[in-house]
Write an enzyme that holds these catalytic residues in place. Structure first.
Site, short mmCIF file in Angstrom:
data_model
loop_
_atom_site.label_atom_id
_atom_site.label_comp_id
_atom_site.label_asym_id
_atom_site.label_seq_id
_atom_site.Cartn_x
_atom_site.Cartn_y
_atom_site.Cartn_z
N ASP A 129 0.84 -1.21 0.00
CA ASP A 129 0.00 0.00 0.00
C ASP A 129 0.87 1.26 0.00
O ASP A 129 0.60 2.22 0.73
CB ASP A 129 -0.94 0.00 1.21
CG ASP A 129 -2.14 0.93 1.00
OD1 ASP A 129 -2.76 1.34 2.00
OD2 ASP A 129 -2.42 1.28 -0.17
N LYS A 131 1.93 4.70 -1.00
CA LYS A 131 1.27 5.86 -1.59
C LYS A 131 1.63 7.06 -0.72
O LYS A 131 2.07 6.89 0.43
CB LYS A 131 -0.25 5.65 -1.62
CG LYS A 131 -0.88 5.37 -0.27
CD LYS A 131 -2.36 5.11 -0.40
CE LYS A 131 -2.98 4.74 0.94
NZ LYS A 131 -4.43 4.50 0.84
N ASN A 134 0.90 7.21 3.00
CA ASN A 134 1.62 6.31 3.92
C ASN A 134 3.11 6.61 3.96
O ASN A 134 3.90 5.81 4.47
CB ASN A 134 1.40 4.85 3.52
CG ASN A 134 0.01 4.36 3.89
OD1 ASN A 134 -0.61 4.88 4.81
ND2 ASN A 134 -0.49 3.38 3.17
N ASP A 150 2.41 2.23 8.07
CA ASP A 150 1.20 1.45 7.91
C ASP A 150 1.40 0.14 7.16
O ASP A 150 1.13 0.03 5.97
CB ASP A 150 0.10 2.27 7.24
CG ASP A 150 -1.26 1.64 7.52
OD1 ASP A 150 -2.29 2.29 7.28
OD2 ASP A 150 -1.29 0.49 8.02
N THR A 170 -4.51 0.26 -2.93
CA THR A 170 -5.35 1.43 -3.20
C THR A 170 -5.51 1.56 -4.72
O THR A 170 -4.50 1.51 -5.44
CB THR A 170 -4.66 2.69 -2.61
OG1 THR A 170 -4.54 2.49 -1.19
CG2 THR A 170 -5.48 3.94 -2.87
C1 LIG Z 1 -1.48 3.33 10.67
C2 LIG Z 1 -0.52 2.30 11.14
C3 LIG Z 1 0.87 2.83 11.30
C4 LIG Z 1 0.94 3.88 12.38
C5 LIG Z 1 2.21 4.64 12.15
C6 LIG Z 1 2.29 5.77 13.13
C7 LIG Z 1 3.28 6.73 12.57
N1 LIG Z 1 3.57 7.73 13.53
C8 LIG Z 1 2.94 8.94 13.42
O1 LIG Z 1 3.32 9.90 14.12
O2 LIG Z 1 1.86 9.05 12.56
C9 LIG Z 1 1.35 10.37 12.61
C10 LIG Z 1 0.06 10.47 11.81
O3 LIG Z 1 -0.63 9.25 11.92
C11 LIG Z 1 -1.48 8.90 10.83
O4 LIG Z 1 -0.84 7.96 9.98
C12 LIG Z 1 -0.72 6.70 10.62
C13 LIG Z 1 -1.86 10.09 9.99
O5 LIG Z 1 -2.67 9.62 8.92
C14 LIG Z 1 -0.63 10.70 9.43
O6 LIG Z 1 -1.02 11.98 9.03
C15 LIG Z 1 0.49 10.81 10.41
O7 LIG Z 1 0.97 12.14 10.49
#
Ligand SMILES: CCCCCCCNC(=O)OC[C@@H]1O[C@H](OC)[C@H](O)[C@@H](O)[C@H]1O
Length: 268
Positions: A129, A131, A134, A150, A170
Site C-alpha cells: 500500500d 502511496k 503512507n 502502515d 489502493t
Molecule cells: C497506521 C498504522 C501505522 C501507524 C504509524 C504511526 C506513525 N507515527 C505517526 O506519528 O503518525 C502520525 C500520523 O498518523 C497517521 O498515519 C498513521 C496520519 O494519517 C498521518 O497523518 C500521520 O501524520
C-alpha cells in the site's frame, strides 16, 4: 501492566479501517509516541490475524526510512502498537502544498522511499500500500527523512516466489498483475513507487478516471503519457526511471536495487 497505566493518551492523529492512531506519552519518560489502537472482538478471527501479522512484520523491521515500532500491549479485546511519533505529516500534504517537486527534491525523496522498499524486500516483506498518504515526513524541515508507515496490508513472501495474496491496495496504485488477479510478489511495490514518482514530478497521477474500471483498463495496458506543457521540462532520465517502474510486465519492471542504481537516483 496495562497500556493506560504507562501512557497518557491525547488527540487522534489518523484513522485506519480497523484502528485509530493517537498521540500518547509515557508517564515516566515523558517521551511521545503514536499508538495504533485496534479493537479485536474474539469473534473476528480475520481482524486478530491481521493485527498479529502487522505486529509480527513491524517487529522485525528496523530502518531509518520506516516508522519504528517501540512496544506492543495486548489486552483482552484491544491491541496497542506503539510507534515513533512522526511530526512532519504525510508526503501527500507536502505535494499538495508544493504542487509538485523539483527533480532534485523528488530524487532525494524517491531514493529514501526506494531504500525503505529495498530493505522491506530484503526482509521478505511486501508493503502492498505504498502511496503518499503512507509516506510520512520525520519533521517540518526541508531535510526531513521520509518514513514508510502502515504495514496493515503488508504480507510476508518467500523470496522471489509469486502467489495470489488477495486483492489489496489502493485503486490508483494497484499493479497490473493484481488487477488481472495473477500471482504477484515484491514488484507490486515498485509499480506503486512509479506512480508516486510520477505524482511527485507532475502533481497529478498517471492513471485516473472517475470510473474505477476505466482506470483499471489504463493500468493493465500501461496507458499513461507525459502531457505538454508540464512534462516538457522534465529530463529523459526521470521519464526513463518512471517507464522502468511503470512496466506492465513485473519480470521486466525494475527491482528496488535496480532503481537505486539508476542515474537519476545514483548520480545526484
Ligand atoms: C497506521 C498504522 C501505522 C501507524 C504509524 C504511526 C506513525 N507515527 C505517526 O506519528 O503518525 C502520525 C500520523 O498518523 C497517521 O498515519 C498513521 C496520519 O494519517 C498521518 O497523518 C500521520 O501524520
Amino acid at each position: 501492566t496495562t497500556f493506560h497505566e504507562n501512557y497518557d493518551v491525547f488527540e487522534e492523529l489518523g484513522k485506519g479501517s480497523f484502528s485509530v492512531v493517537k498521540r500518547c506519552s509515557h508517564k515516566v519518560t515523558k517521551a511521545e509516541y503514536a499508538v495504533k489502537i485496534a479493537h479485536v472482538s474474539y469473534a473476528n478471527e480475520k481482524a486478530i490475524r491481521r493485527i498479529e501479522r502487522e505486529e509480527r512484520i513491524c517487529r522485525k523491521l528496523n530502518h531509518i526510512n520506516i516508522v519504528q515500532l517501540h512496544n506492543v500491549y495486548t489486552e483482552r479485546e484491544t491491541r496497542y502498537l506503539i510507534f515513533d511519533l512522526v511530526t512532519g505529516g504525510e508526503l501527500f500534504e507536502e505535494i499538495c502544498n508544493r504542487k509538485y517537486f523539483s527533480e532534485a527534491d523528488a530524487s532525494v525523496c524517491m531514493q529514501q522511499i526506494l531504500e525503505s522498499v529495498q530493505y522491506c524486500h530484503s526482509m521478505n516483506v511486501v508493503h502492498r500500500d505504498i502511496k503518499p498518504e503512507n509516506l510520512l515526513l520525520s519533521s517540518k524541515n526541508k531535510d526531513a527523512k521520509i518514513k514508510l508507515a502502515d504495514f496493515g496490508l503488508s504480507v510476508e513472501v518467500s523470496n522471489e516466489k509469486t502467489y495470489w495474496f488477495g486483492f489489496a491496495g489502493t485503486p490508483g496504485y494497484l499493479a497490473p498483475e493484481v488487477i488481472k488477479k495473477n500471482p504477484y510478489g515484491k514488484r507490486v511495490d515498485l509499480w506503486a513507487c512509479g506512480v508516486v514518482l510520477y505524482i511527485l514530478l507532475a502533481g497529478y497521477p498517471p492513471f485516473w478516471d472517475e470510473d474505477k474500471y476505466k482506470m483499471y483498463e489504463q493500468i493493465v495496458h500501461g496507458d499513461y503519457d507525459y502531457p505538454s506543457p508540464e512534462w516538457d521540462p522534465v529530463t529523459s532520465e526521470a521519464k526513463n526511471l518512471i517507464d522502468s517502474l511503470l512496466s506492465v510486465d513485473p519480470e521486466k519492471r525494475f527491482s528496488a536495487s535496480d532503481a537505486l542504481r539508476h542515474p537519476w537516483i545514483a548520480n545526484r
